[in-house]
Design an enzyme around this catalytic site. Structure first.
Site, mmCIF file in Angstrom:
data_model
loop_
_atom_site.group_PDB
_atom_site.id
_atom_site.type_symbol
_atom_site.label_atom_id
_atom_site.label_comp_id
_atom_site.label_asym_id
_atom_site.label_seq_id
_atom_site.Cartn_x
_atom_site.Cartn_y
_atom_site.Cartn_z
ATOM 1 C CB ALA A 275 -0.926 0.003 1.212
ATOM 2 C CB SER A 790 -2.164 -2.908 -2.324
ATOM 3 O OG SER A 790 -1.667 -2.445 -3.545
ATOM 4 C CB CYS A 791 -2.109 -6.457 1.952
ATOM 5 S SG CYS A 791 -0.608 -7.445 1.780
ATOM 6 C CE LYS A 792 2.487 -3.066 8.600
ATOM 7 N NZ LYS A 792 2.440 -3.510 10.024
#
Length: 887
Positions: A275, A790-792
């Site tokens: 992200a 996306s993620c972290k």
């Protein structure tokens, strides 16, 4: 070489080859290359415990010389004596499908057969380094090849290929250089404002100091990035490192290519990236969306404290747009005026007509840009900020001056600016007595007046005893008048030329003389008018530039120091988002070069870029989501342009970024043979738009806490807003591009129906409604869009989402057998067990990883504290689990 590991699941006794080896370009495989296979019995996969079964060794030459390119090898124990079974090794080629007698591994259950799954070696990977359409941007590919059964008992071949992207570093470095240039230019513009009253001069010095700090910081970061060589992505362990804060996290591309019998190959692309967020700066006070909202609410009080004019974000953006536009148009108008004179010198009627048309269009655009009340009022405010300004309502005598000075001090806390009272601020009202106050904060009166009342001369905008508010209208209107004079003169010259071309025998000699002098006459007659036009344009640019710089000075002064910190945070987030977008655009462009419908859609409407986010709305990830929302929204200020590469050298094929913060253009060079196949609109340099949309659904345990005890309004607002944008894009697309240009899929669900279903899901109150992501992703693929997940850190949640999406595509579009769905999912999510190759399963080492589940007995403490009984139960269960584990 230890290259294959086998997991043997005791539950179903169905062994599968899950991974293999890639021969890197620096160590190419040869017939003499030896490959060692080591087989383990995975007793408990969740605990990664296994026992050695046996190994076998063969050479690549043996495999190539074997019948049907297949070897049957006996596994030997560590002492090399006992046989532990056999392994069948086959060479797979993309494009070669066997519809009968499919290779299989015999299992303990005779009715079961499973596909041979291996990681492709160098023969199955494209030579990306030397490919002119991939080498400059994508590198270090890792490929895995699977074979799965379809519903009609045929076999499909599936290849996953993951690559790093060089744009992870090249785009941020280019942006940093542009940020530095823009801020240095702004500092120079502030200097060019000339002499200001003490109050404004102090503000200017403070703003310039802040800009100097940003420039110095960016220069240090750029120097650190220039030292990095070899790396093409930023691993998640470096996400909070200051020198890498502009670099996106784990930016990779993944392509799944599917080869089925009697069907055209299909491929599905996706970009995975962490992200876009300012991890180094942290999220203690929230992310950009919250910080900007709070900042705008407090900026009016800042303007009071700093005694400057408050401008709304719309007017600040307008000032930046005016600066950018005049800076672009002024040299263009000068160049076109010179072309007009050149055409007159050559006595070319056609050239004269074309040059005049272009000059007229750009000059009219220039005049239209400056026909704005903001420019006029800002110019007025700048006059008021200079030493010795006197409004036309002032009739100062020595006595009146003293009285007025006292009046100013009495009203110091009530009026801070010449345009303070205007709402939102389209500052276009007359100057009142309070306008002199800004020049005399601290009681200083710097301008001396002689007996004749003449003001002290300044190098900036001329001072007058009474400022004429209509002066600006006359100045920019002179540009239009000069253009009309040029047009009239060109028409006159062409009419005379046409009349002289009529045959007149008795005056033939005189006509010849006139014709011989026409080239010089045309230029001589046009030159004074064109020169005057250029002078008027320069005068307008100078005044407008100073006026808009003064607006931005007050914006910067009102935002000290918070505004500069927010700008730095926004620069960081935008850099990460733009690098990901450029990577996705280039990947999609390369894939669609032969698709006429796609290219038509590209230049008529543009592309949708759908960002799928899996962040939770809990704790720090709220701040990440707020950063990401602003960063993705800022991508609307980006356009792409396709250019022809100067040479075929790979360095000349790297995308380039140009522009300012209010608008950036990414130029994508293509080799000449490829460039020539593009539509004329694209070859002429038409800006290509991208429409970014963001959909977020948290899926982890933190999201469970947020949905039960927290607030998910941020996620709901983001999804609703971006659904409306997606709906508007489809409406525009359906009006301009025939639906036949869109790709065909096996699932015949109409896009309108998908949009309706998505709209219903967006407003439905449902926990972890992943249907939103599924439908949005499907719509994106149906619209020729670019997919991002996306993620972290673009690891666990991202890889789980991507693999599930890929298997769903195989099921829905390629009739993957239902019995093979879970098996295919396990294959794609599989991991190596022990040893050196364990690093390969991490995306930070170049491949997709399996989600590593946390220990199931460690429940979130926040849920357990709700009741003391739950806490006691948790302790008992945890104790039982630990005893069972270590028994």
């Amino acid at each position: 070489m230890d290259c294959f590991r086998l997991h043997k699941n005791r539950a179903n006794k169905d062994p599968l080859f899950l991974t293999g080896v890639t021969f890197p370009s620096e160590y190419p495989a040869s017939p003499e290359t030896l490959v060692k296979l080591t087989v383990y019995d995975a007793k408990d996969k969740s605990q990664e415990s296994s026992s050695f079964l046996g190994s076998a060794t063969f050479s690549v030459g043996d495999l190539l010389r074997a019948k049907d390119e297949r070897l049957t090898l006996s596994l030997r124990s560590s002492d090399g004596v006992c046989a532990a079974g056999t392994v069948v090794v086959s060479r797979l080629k993309m494009g070669e499908m066997e519809e009968v007698d499919v290779d299989h591994i015999t299992t303990d259950i005779p009715s079961q057969k499973c596909p041979l799954v291996c990681e492709s070696a160098s023969h199955a990977c494209i030579d990306r380094e030397n490919n002119p359409l991939t080498g400059p941007v994508f590198k270090n590919p890792i490929c895995k090849v699977y074979r799965f059964q379809t519903m009609d008992s045929k076999w499909m071949l599936v290849r996953e290929q993951m690559e790093e992207c060089t744009l992870s570093f090249s785009i941020p470095k280019q942006l940093l250089s542009l940020y530095i240039q823009e801020d240095m230019s702004r500092v120079q513009d502030l200097r060019d404002l000339g002499e200001l009253s003490p109050h404004w001069d102090n503000l200017r010095k403070e703003v310039m100091t802040r800009y100097g700090g940003i420039i110095s910081s960016y220069q240090e970061t750029l120097a650190e990035l220039d030292k990095i060589t070899g790396r093409s992505f930023k691993p998640s362990c470096c996400k909070a490192q200051k020198s890498l804060e502009f670099i996106p996290i784990n930016l990779h591309t993944q392509r799944m290519r599917v080869t089925c019998p009697r069907k055209t190959d299909a491929f599905y692309d996706i970009v995975t990236v962490g992200a876009p967020a300012a991890h180094f700066q942290g999220f203690k006070c929230g992310g950009l969306q919250r910080l900007l909202s709070r900042y705008e609410a407090e900026k009016k009080s800042f303007s009071t404290a700093y005694q400057c004019i408050y401008y709304s974000p719309e007017h600040t953006a307008k000032a930046q747009e005016v600066l950018s536009t005049v800076s672009l148009l002024q040299p263009l108008i000068t160049s076109l005026a010179d072309q007009l004179l050149q055409a007159a010198q050559e006595h070319s009627s056609t050239g004269l007509k074309d040059a005049l048309k272009n000059l007229s269009d750009k000059t009219e655009q220039f005049v239209h840009t400056l026909k704005d009340e903001l420019v006029k009022s800002a110019l007025l405010a700048l006059h008021a900020a200079q030493p010795g300004y006197v409004s036309k309502n002032q009739k100062q005598t020595p006595v009146q001056a003293g009285q007025h000075q006292g009046h100013i001090h009495q009203r110091t806390d009530q009026n801070q600016s010449p345009v303070q009272g205007l709402p939102g601020h389209s500052p276009a009202s007359s100057i009142t007595e309070s306008t002199v106050m800004c020049n005399n904060v601290e009681g200083s009166q710097t301008t001396t007046r002689g007996e004749g009342g003449t003001l002290k001369h300044q190098d900036s905008i001329p001072h007058h005893k009474e400022y004429d508010e209509e002066e600006w209208d006359r100045v920019w209107a002179n540009v239009a008048k000069c253009l009309n004079c040029v047009i009239a003169m060109v028409d006159k010259l062409q009419e005379e030329d046409n009349s002289k071309q009529e045959p007149v025998p008795e005056q033939q000699q005189l006509a010849d003389v006139i014709t011989s002098h026409n080239p010089g006459d045309w230029r001589e007659q046009l030159c004074p008018l064109v020169t005057r036009l250029k002078e008027c344009v320069m005068e307008v640019v100078e005044k407008a530039k100073k006026a808009m710089t003064f607006v931005l000075l007050q914006e910067a002064a009102c935002s000290i120091p918070q505004g500069f910190l927010l700008q730095q945070r926004r620069d960081v987030v935008f850099s990460q988002a733009l690098a990901a977008l450029a990577c996705g655009f280039v990947m999609r462009l390369y894939a669609g070069m032969q698709d006429k419908g796609f290219l038509r859609q590209l230049h008529l409407v543009g592309l949708i870029a759908q960002f799928e986010s899996l962040l939770s709305t809990y704790s720090e990830e709220i701040g990440m989501l707020e950063d990401m929302e602003v960063g993705i929204s800022d991508l609307q200020r980006v356009a792409f342009k396709i250019t022809e590469a100067k040479t075929d050298d790979l360095s000349d094929l790297q995308p380039l970024v140009c522009g300012r913060r209010d608008h950036f253009t990414v130029e994508v060079p293509l080799p000449r043979p490829v460039f020539q196949t593009l539509p004329e609109e694209i070859k002429e340099g038409k800006p290509l738009r991208v429409f970014p949309v963001l959909f977020n659904v948290g899926i982890n345990e933190q999201q469970t806490i947020a949905e039960r005890f927290g607030d998910i309004s941020l996620q709901e607002r983001i999804n609703q807003k971006n659904f409306e944008m997606l709906e508007a894009y489809y409406k525009s697309l359906s009006e301009k591009v025939p639906l036949e240009c869109l790709p065909c899929f096996q699932t015949q669900t109409d896009i309108k129906e998908l949009l309706e279903t998505l709209g219903q899901n967006v407003v439905t109150k449902k926990r972890k409604n992943v249907e939103i992501l599924w439908i949005a992703g499907t719509i994106c693929r149906r619209l020729n869009g670019i997919r991002f997940t996306s993620c972290k850190s673009a690891k666990d949640r991202t890889s789980m989402s991507v693999t599930l999406e890929q298997c769903a595509i195989l099921r829905d579009e390629h009739q993957l057998s239902k019995d093979f769905f879970i098996r295919a999912l396990d294959c794609m999510r599989s991991r190596l067990t022990q040893g050196d190759l364990g690093q390969w399963e991490d995306p930070e080492a170049g491949a997709v990883t399996e989600n590593k589940p946390a220990s199931r007995h460690f429940y979130p403490i926040a849920l357990l504290l709700v009741s003391s009984h739950l806490l006691v139960v948790w302790l008992i269960l945890s104790l039982v689990f630990l005893l069972a584990k270590y028994q």
